[in-house]
Write a protein that holds these residues in place. Sequence first.
Motif, PDB file in Angstrom:
ATOM      1  N   HIS A 245      46.108 -19.983   0.037  1.00  0.00           N
ATOM      2  CA  HIS A 245      44.796 -19.353  -0.127  1.00  0.00           C
ATOM      3  C   HIS A 245      44.813 -18.182  -1.105  1.00  0.00           C
ATOM      4  CE1 HIS A 245      45.730 -15.760   2.306  1.00  0.00           C
ATOM      5  NE2 HIS A 245      46.453 -16.579   3.038  1.00  0.00           N
ATOM      6  N   ASP A 246      46.018 -17.624  -1.379  1.00  0.00           N
ATOM      7  CA  ASP A 246      46.111 -16.517  -2.339  1.00  0.00           C
ATOM      8  C   ASP A 246      46.621 -16.985  -3.705  1.00  0.00           C
ATOM      9  OD1 ASP A 246      49.339 -15.080  -1.296  1.00  0.00           O
ATOM     10  OD2 ASP A 246      48.688 -17.145  -1.674  1.00  0.00           O
ATOM     11  N   ALA A 247      46.585 -18.312  -3.948  1.00  0.00           N
ATOM     12  CA  ALA A 247      46.978 -18.917  -5.224  1.00  0.00           C
ATOM     13  C   ALA A 247      48.486 -18.961  -5.435  1.00  0.00           C
ATOM     14  CB  ALA A 247      46.308 -18.221  -6.405  1.00  0.00           C
ATOM     15  N   THR A 248      49.255 -18.774  -4.371  1.00  0.00           N
ATOM     16  CA  THR A 248      50.704 -18.967  -4.457  1.00  0.00           C
ATOM     17  C   THR A 248      51.023 -20.456  -4.451  1.00  0.00           C
ATOM     18  OG1 THR A 248      51.181 -16.879  -3.343  1.00  0.00           O
ATOM     19  CG2 THR A 248      52.911 -18.548  -3.297  1.00  0.00           C
ATOM     20  N   ILE A 249      51.931 -20.869  -5.305  1.00  0.00           N
ATOM     21  CA  ILE A 249      52.303 -22.286  -5.397  1.00  0.00           C
ATOM     22  C   ILE A 249      53.149 -22.670  -4.193  1.00  0.00           C
ATOM     23  CG2 ILE A 249      53.583 -24.001  -6.743  1.00  0.00           C
ATOM     24  CD1 ILE A 249      52.888 -22.364  -9.239  1.00  0.00           C
ATOM     25  N   PRO A 282      42.427 -15.379  -8.317  1.00  0.00           N
ATOM     26  CA  PRO A 282      41.417 -15.235  -7.253  1.00  0.00           C
ATOM     27  C   PRO A 282      40.213 -16.148  -7.459  1.00  0.00           C
ATOM     28  CG  PRO A 282      42.206 -13.088  -7.987  1.00  0.00           C
ATOM     29  CD  PRO A 282      42.723 -14.087  -8.968  1.00  0.00           C
ATOM     30  N   GLU A 283      39.787 -16.295  -8.717  1.00  0.00           N
ATOM     31  CA  GLU A 283      38.639 -17.156  -8.991  1.00  0.00           C
ATOM     32  C   GLU A 283      38.979 -18.619  -8.759  1.00  0.00           C
ATOM     33  OE1 GLU A 283      37.080 -16.738 -12.900  1.00  0.00           O
ATOM     34  OE2 GLU A 283      35.953 -18.606 -12.808  1.00  0.00           O
ATOM     35  N   ARG A 289      33.168 -19.233  -6.465  1.00  0.00           N
ATOM     36  CA  ARG A 289      33.182 -18.771  -7.850  1.00  0.00           C
ATOM     37  C   ARG A 289      33.680 -19.833  -8.829  1.00  0.00           C
ATOM     38  NH1 ARG A 289      36.862 -13.640  -7.144  1.00  0.00           N
ATOM     39  NH2 ARG A 289      36.532 -13.411  -9.393  1.00  0.00           N
ATOM     40  N   HIS A 290      34.304 -20.882  -8.298  1.00  0.00           N
ATOM     41  CA  HIS A 290      34.885 -21.885  -9.186  1.00  0.00           C
ATOM     42  C   HIS A 290      34.321 -23.256  -8.860  1.00  0.00           C
ATOM     43  CE1 HIS A 290      37.939 -24.857 -10.475  1.00  0.00           C
ATOM     44  NE2 HIS A 290      38.026 -24.074 -11.518  1.00  0.00           N
ATOM     45  N   ASP A 291      33.715 -23.904  -9.835  1.00  0.00           N
ATOM     46  CA  ASP A 291      33.160 -25.240  -9.658  1.00  0.00           C
ATOM     47  C   ASP A 291      34.303 -26.251  -9.612  1.00  0.00           C
ATOM     48  OD1 ASP A 291      31.163 -27.458 -11.763  1.00  0.00           O
ATOM     49  OD2 ASP A 291      31.809 -27.619  -9.674  1.00  0.00           O
ATOM     50  N   PRO A 292      34.525 -26.901  -8.459  1.00  0.00           N
ATOM     51  CA  PRO A 292      35.657 -27.821  -8.340  1.00  0.00           C
ATOM     52  C   PRO A 292      35.552 -29.037  -9.251  1.00  0.00           C
ATOM     53  CG  PRO A 292      34.201 -28.045  -6.448  1.00  0.00           C
ATOM     54  CD  PRO A 292      33.718 -26.851  -7.232  1.00  0.00           C
ATOM     55  N   ALA A 293      34.344 -29.384  -9.674  1.00  0.00           N
ATOM     56  CA  ALA A 293      34.179 -30.579 -10.504  1.00  0.00           C
ATOM     57  C   ALA A 293      34.408 -30.288 -11.986  1.00  0.00           C
ATOM     58  CB  ALA A 293      32.789 -31.160 -10.291  1.00  0.00           C
ATOM     59  N   VAL A 322      37.788 -15.848   1.856  1.00  0.00           N
ATOM     60  CA  VAL A 322      37.808 -15.225   0.538  1.00  0.00           C
ATOM     61  C   VAL A 322      37.028 -13.917   0.581  1.00  0.00           C
ATOM     62  CG1 VAL A 322      37.276 -15.561  -1.901  1.00  0.00           C
ATOM     63  CG2 VAL A 322      37.961 -17.503  -0.487  1.00  0.00           C
ATOM     64  N   SER A 323      37.545 -12.919  -0.064  1.00  0.00           N
ATOM     65  CA  SER A 323      36.894 -11.611  -0.047  1.00  0.00           C
ATOM     66  C   SER A 323      35.685 -11.617  -0.966  1.00  0.00           C
ATOM     67  CB  SER A 323      37.881 -10.531  -0.498  1.00  0.00           C
ATOM     68  OG  SER A 323      37.248  -9.273  -0.522  1.00  0.00           O
TER      69      SER A 323
END
Length: 664
Positions: A245-249, A282-283, A289-293, A322-323
């Motif tokens: 959830h924090d963008a860690t791989i 974060p985005e 905030r981010h369009d998955p498509a 998400v904050s």
Amino acid sequence: MNSTGSQHVTDVLEFLNGHRARAHGHEFDLNAVIAGSWRRCALDYSLDPARDYTPTVIDSHTLAQRQAQYADLVEIASAEIDWLYECIAESGYAMVLTDASGLILYERTDGSLIDTFLDAGLMIGADWSEPREGTNGIGTCIAENRPVLVHRNEHFRTCHIGLSCSGFPIRDPAGSLVAVLDASTLNTQQTRVGLTHTMALLNLSARLIEKCLFLRHFQQSSVFRFHARPEFVNLQHDGAIALAHDATIIAVDEVALRLLRISNRADLIGRRIDEIFDVSAPELVDPVRHDPAALRPVRDTQLGRRFFASVDHGAVTRASQVSTPARVERVLQLAPPSTRKTQLTLEELAGQDPQMLRNVRSAHRIAISRVPVMIQGPTGAGKEMFARALHAASNRATQPFVALNCAAIPESLIESELFGYRSGAFTGARKEGMRGKILQSSGGTLFLDEIGDMPLALQTRLLRVLEEQEVLPLGTETPVKVDLRVICASHQNLRAMIARGEFREDLYYRLNGITLELPPLSMRTDKERLIREFLAAETNDERPAAIEMDAFRQLLAYRWPGNVRELRNVIRTALAICDGGVVRLRDLPSEVREVAAPEAMPTPAPGRPMRAGKDELLHEMRECGGNMSRTAERLGVSRNTLYRRCKRFGIPLSASRQELDEGR
């Protein structure tokens, strides 16, 4: 032992004594993989190349436990194996899936050679590890941890020298070998080089299974998917990186490693995605905030190479972690107006469901041909949508797509609707006549929905049209040439109808060039993505579409007995009545709102139903009158899973209604 077998034993022993390898008395260079395997067989396993060992087959109870342990693998791989088998069905092959120990979990065998393959030991439950069976495509693939072809005399044991076996490793998200996909054929006259086509198909299938396993494992995580070519993103050939959830791989698939030219997963896992690509982490993991498509151009930080990427967000409940401002936490934006469309593509219909991905893969392969297609699936599963998407992906996309629902038109009218008629052909006919669906679709695609409801007499006429590629409208004597591509659909078991004399067998085989099975919505693993795509497709103004999290959870929790059609209708209605372009709980129908609230219980993973105990299982079986298919659908599991649970709880599969009522 015959002379060929005796010569093979001599050849093996001479090689082990330091001489060059020989086959049929001729010297040849034995490749390093086979040579190493022969030495292991003799020195480590003490196998005798001449001895006829009894195949090692585990008992049914242990096999059931092993298949349950690998249920996800078998579910995904079996669909791909079935497709692959159809590709080479006339070539005398056995398609085999084993676990990492070499135990056969699933197989498809040429029907004319079943007994022969059984004699060779290729059966479910058999152990084909190298210590048991010597050099072979499965065991040696496991021992070498790489693809292996073992051709005829390259087998160590004499009893196997008629076989040619190609084994490909299947790896889990951590990169460890978890299974082997094998194709074996008997007494082929082809050389090793002649088997390269089968090897290539096998490699593609193994990679697709790996991709599906990766996506299934991380279906609740965000997955960053990328490729240098934008058209390959979200397909088998892209790289996939699972993110926390924090963008860690947290995981990387094999394709991603190759695209990034990195040999060790440890070099990536634990780092943040913005250390690898020039992205805002974060985005990227925030579905608000981010369009998955959306595809976005990105560059890797190491060499500055350009890729295209998208992010598939997993469990939508994570959006609340998400904050973001309090109001936004409750609302998930799903589709900006720029992404809306009236016709979904094959890839959009497939999402990330393994069976649908297989369907799309098959559909693309036959899209530009005239191979007839049979689409099977429950009512409302989206058969016509899939047919339209297949037409749009074909070389006939600019020509008409003409649909006829054989169940929705009175029997007396189907003939004229399908074949057309000339002026005055019968009482009540149009003065100008009618061309009919077949002529209208010439050059394009004719879609016959619910083909099982077509009267037998018309089935005979349709068969003639398909064979002759010409149609004779009612009231005429001169046939008209047509250019037909036919796609049929049915929710009925057409084979059972053939047995009852209700459907022509010759027409069935004429229409069934390839069968695509659409799963019910309750069995799909990607309902979140479908909801997003349908919301985008149904948006009809300039505002972005959005949905509150409470409403989204209810859509996920509902069982959808009406399948994809019901989901789309619910979304269409909700968008029409909602305020401000935001779908809220109150905008959903009562039957959707009244399902068990997701907040009151753990939310099951997409496509993974809540586990049912014995009492719940008995209750559902009673409600369905003992019908296992209906029970499985109500519980949101496959029939195989239901059978396993019944066995675990001691519920007899042949239980009567009285026995169920008594709770036995």
